[in-house]
Design an enzyme around this catalytic site. Structure first.
Site, PDB file in Angstrom:
ATOM      1  N   HIS A 126       0.843  -1.208   0.000  1.00  0.00           N
ATOM      2  CA  HIS A 126       0.000   0.000   0.000  1.00  0.00           C
ATOM      3  C   HIS A 126       0.871   1.249   0.000  1.00  0.00           C
ATOM      4  CE1 HIS A 126       1.016  -0.508   4.202  1.00  0.00           C
ATOM      5  NE2 HIS A 126       0.669   0.746   4.414  1.00  0.00           N
ATOM      6  N   LYS A 161       9.404  -2.539   3.421  1.00  0.00           N
ATOM      7  CA  LYS A 161      10.560  -2.491   4.322  1.00  0.00           C
ATOM      8  C   LYS A 161      10.520  -3.655   5.292  1.00  0.00           C
ATOM      9  CE  LYS A 161      13.969   0.234   5.858  1.00  0.00           C
ATOM     10  NZ  LYS A 161      14.755  -1.027   5.847  1.00  0.00           N
ATOM     11  N   LYS A 185       3.552  -2.435  11.844  1.00  0.00           N
ATOM     12  CA  LYS A 185       4.536  -1.656  12.605  1.00  0.00           C
ATOM     13  C   LYS A 185       4.800  -0.315  11.917  1.00  0.00           C
ATOM     14  CE  LYS A 185       7.992  -4.266  13.649  1.00  0.00           C
ATOM     15  NZ  LYS A 185       9.276  -4.978  13.847  1.00  0.00           N
ATOM     16  N   LYS A 199       9.678  -8.938   4.594  1.00  0.00           N
ATOM     17  CA  LYS A 199      10.688  -9.585   5.434  1.00  0.00           C
ATOM     18  C   LYS A 199      11.406 -10.640   4.613  1.00  0.00           C
ATOM     19  CE  LYS A 199      11.939  -9.495   9.829  1.00  0.00           C
ATOM     20  NZ  LYS A 199      11.679  -8.391  10.774  1.00  0.00           N
ATOM     21  N   SER A 216      15.776   3.250  10.646  1.00  0.00           N
ATOM     22  CA  SER A 216      16.007   2.864   9.249  1.00  0.00           C
ATOM     23  C   SER A 216      15.384   3.903   8.313  1.00  0.00           C
ATOM     24  CB  SER A 216      15.357   1.512   8.947  1.00  0.00           C
ATOM     25  OG  SER A 216      16.214   0.460   9.302  1.00  0.00           O
TER      26      SER A 216
HETATM   27  N1  GLU Z   1      14.332  -6.147  11.448  1.00  0.00           N
HETATM   28  C1  GLU Z   1      13.847  -5.001  12.130  1.00  0.00           C
HETATM   29  C2  GLU Z   1      12.384  -5.180  12.498  1.00  0.00           C
HETATM   30  O1  GLU Z   1      11.902  -6.262  12.622  1.00  0.00           O
HETATM   31  C3  GLU Z   1      14.150  -3.707  11.385  1.00  0.00           C
HETATM   32  C4  GLU Z   1      13.486  -3.568  10.054  1.00  0.00           C
HETATM   33  C5  GLU Z   1      13.957  -2.353   9.264  1.00  0.00           C
HETATM   34  O2  GLU Z   1      14.716  -1.560   9.777  1.00  0.00           O
HETATM   35  O3  GLU Z   1      13.549  -2.261   8.111  1.00  0.00           O
HETATM   36  O4  GLU Z   1      11.684  -4.241  12.760  1.00  0.00           O
END
Ligand code: GLU
Length: 493
Positions: free
Chosen positions: A83, A88, A112, A124, A381
């Site tokens: 969306h 990320k 998140k 992911k 990030s």
């Molecule tokens: N792996 C981290 C998380 O689960 C960071 C992800 C990121 O920075 O894109 O939130």
């Protein structure tokens, strides 16, 4: 009412006995929590399903010549929701990586990012590997090859899909990925923004390594700013002196524990690791324990009188705050009813299964959910990605200007100081503190602090204003799903 509660308790007990070994998978668990929230929302028909499903998961198997033979590896990159783009989420290196897990983690990334207003969809990745089995040179070969497979399919790309560190990966891997992308896209001026969590000398940002742990600290500080919320957990006062047990002393657990101990005067009474746990009612030295762990691969041998092989048992010990900061599903139907901590903050992703979540909520335990609690990583990030696209370090334009304006004020105050003689003088540290313009690290921390406060308040608002929302996780899902829904609607879906 009492009868209903009794039947419910009986049912939960029965489920604990019957279903412990076959609890829902991680992804099903996330979906169950999603469904619980969505049932309280009024979404357009079909939109709920569109948001819940994983858009796509790519599986790659590739070979790398190592130690005279070809080794085949399996990796994944799952895209939960586009969306917003780029999508990320981290890349995990662990033997247990599988499709269900990356899909669950990708979904959590969507919610998140929405909750902390990082303008990304959720994704992911993972590689099934035990990184401890290979040396740095071998890891570089494997990482570059994995990155190559993802880059050529635009599953790593500054405007489409931006990975980051997760369990088993860190700055080193991110630097290799960034370099691999730059080699394959020699004219892309934004190449560095293809991945975050890079070392600062390779386009990273100050404060990214500590970010997730720092976010846990800021989340707890924000929680403790609200007396009604503290009371809901049956606690009182501030973070000072609170007894904390942390499970997992990796990057996240270590930084969270260290900051809470050193800066908020909380007491880290327990540390749980792979080979056992340490307990000391007077508080443990987090830094020393982490050093030992790094050098010995476990906690055994460090402070023998405080060491116990049965680490899982310490999850059930008396404390004020429990911080699961390692794997998913560590609190499940086999131990949920024995957990005593009145407040749990999920520094890991998915440490509590959906079933256990209900048991804990039923016991009145307050849970600060993962999608909020560990969002510090992706928040910083986001800052790194913006910095890479802006091609300039934060503060570079303003810092000295800010300092020179502060100098004007200090000059005036000094004049006043001279004029007033003994009647008034500047506080000793004021001049030094006030004169210094903020550097990148301070700006990053300030941005993270603001993000964590605002996101908590948006969850809290729903938690307190609606009678049908009994816990922070459901509130967090409602906020996040509402934002994703609005984004889809704006696209005409
Ligand atoms: N792996 C981290 C998380 O689960 C960071 C992800 C990121 O920075 O894109 O939130």
């Amino acid at each position: 009412m009492k009868y209903v509660r009794f039947v419910r308790t009986l049912f939960l007990f029965w489920r604990t006995m019957m279903s412990a070994p076959n609890e829902p998978s991680f992804r099903e668990s996330v979906d169950m929590m999603f469904n619980r929230a969505v049932a309280l929302m009024d979404l357009a028909p079909g939109l709920e399903e569109k948001i819940r499903v994983v858009n796509a998961t790519y599986t790659v198997r590739f070979g790398v010549r190592l130690r005279g033979e070809i080794k085949t590896f399996t990796g994944y990159r799952s895209v939960h929701s586009e969306h917003m783009e780029p999508v990320k989420g981290g890349i995990r290196y662990a033997l247990g990586v599988n499709q269900d897990e990356v899909e669950a983690l990708g979904a959590l990334m969507t919610y998140k990012c929405a909750l902390v207003e990082a303008p990304f969809g959720g994704s992911k990745g993972g590689l099934r590997i035990d990184p401890r089995e290979y040396n740095a040179q071998e890891m570089e070969l494997i990482t570059r090859r994995f990155a190559y497979e993802l880059i050529k399919r635009d599953l790593i790309n500054p405007s489409q899909n931006v990975p980051a560190p997760d369990m088993g990966t860190g700055e080193k891997e991110m630097a290799w990925i960034a370099d691999q992308y730059a080699r394959m896209n020699t004219t892309d001026i934004n190449a560095r923004a293809c991945v975050t969590g890079k070392p600062t000398h390779a386009g990273g940002i100050a404060g990214r390594v500590e970010a997730t742990g720092r976010g846990v600290q800021y989340a707890l500080r924000e929680f403790f700013r609200h007396p009604e919320d503290i009371a809901k957990a049956g606690l009182d006062g501030t973070l000072e002196g609170k007894k904390i047990i942390v499970q997992g002393l990796g990057n996240v657990g270590y930084h969270a524990a260290k900051f809470l101990r050193d800066e908020d005067n909380a007491k880290i009474v327990g540390i749980i690791e792979r080979d056992g746990c340490l307990f000391d009612a007077d508080g443990l030295d987090v830094e020393a324990a982490q050093k030992w762990l790094a050098n010995h691969g476990g906690l055994a041998g460090y402070m023998d009188t405080h060491f116990d092989k049965d680490g899982a048992k310490l999850l059930e010990a008396d404390c004020d705050i429990l911080i699961p900061a390692a794997l998913e599903a560590v609190i499940n139907m086999t131990n949920a009813d024995r957990i005593k901590a009145p407040l749990i903050i999920e520094a890991a992703n998915g440490p509590i299964t959906a079933g256990a979540d209900e048991v804990l909520c039923d016991k009145g335990i307050v849970i600060i959910p993962d999608m909020y609690a560990n969002a510090g990583g992706v928040t910083v990030s986001y800052f790194e990605w913006v910095k890479n696209l802006g091609h300039i370090r934060f503060g570079r334009m303003q810092r000295r200007h800010e300092e020179s304006r502060h100098q004007l004020v200090v000059d005036e105050l000094e004049r006043l100081d001279r004029y007033l003689g003994d009647a008034w003088s500047m506080s000793p540290d004021f001049k030094r503190k006030y004169l210094r313009g903020a550097d990148e690290l301070e700006l990053v921390r300030s941005g993270l602090d603001d993000t964590m406060r605002v996101a908590y308040q948006s969850m809290r608002e729903v938690w307190h204003s609606r009678d049908d929302v009994e816990d922070l996780r459901t509130a967090a899902f409602i906020v996040a799903i509402g934002r994703v829904a609005r984004s889809y609607t704006a696209k005409g879906l």
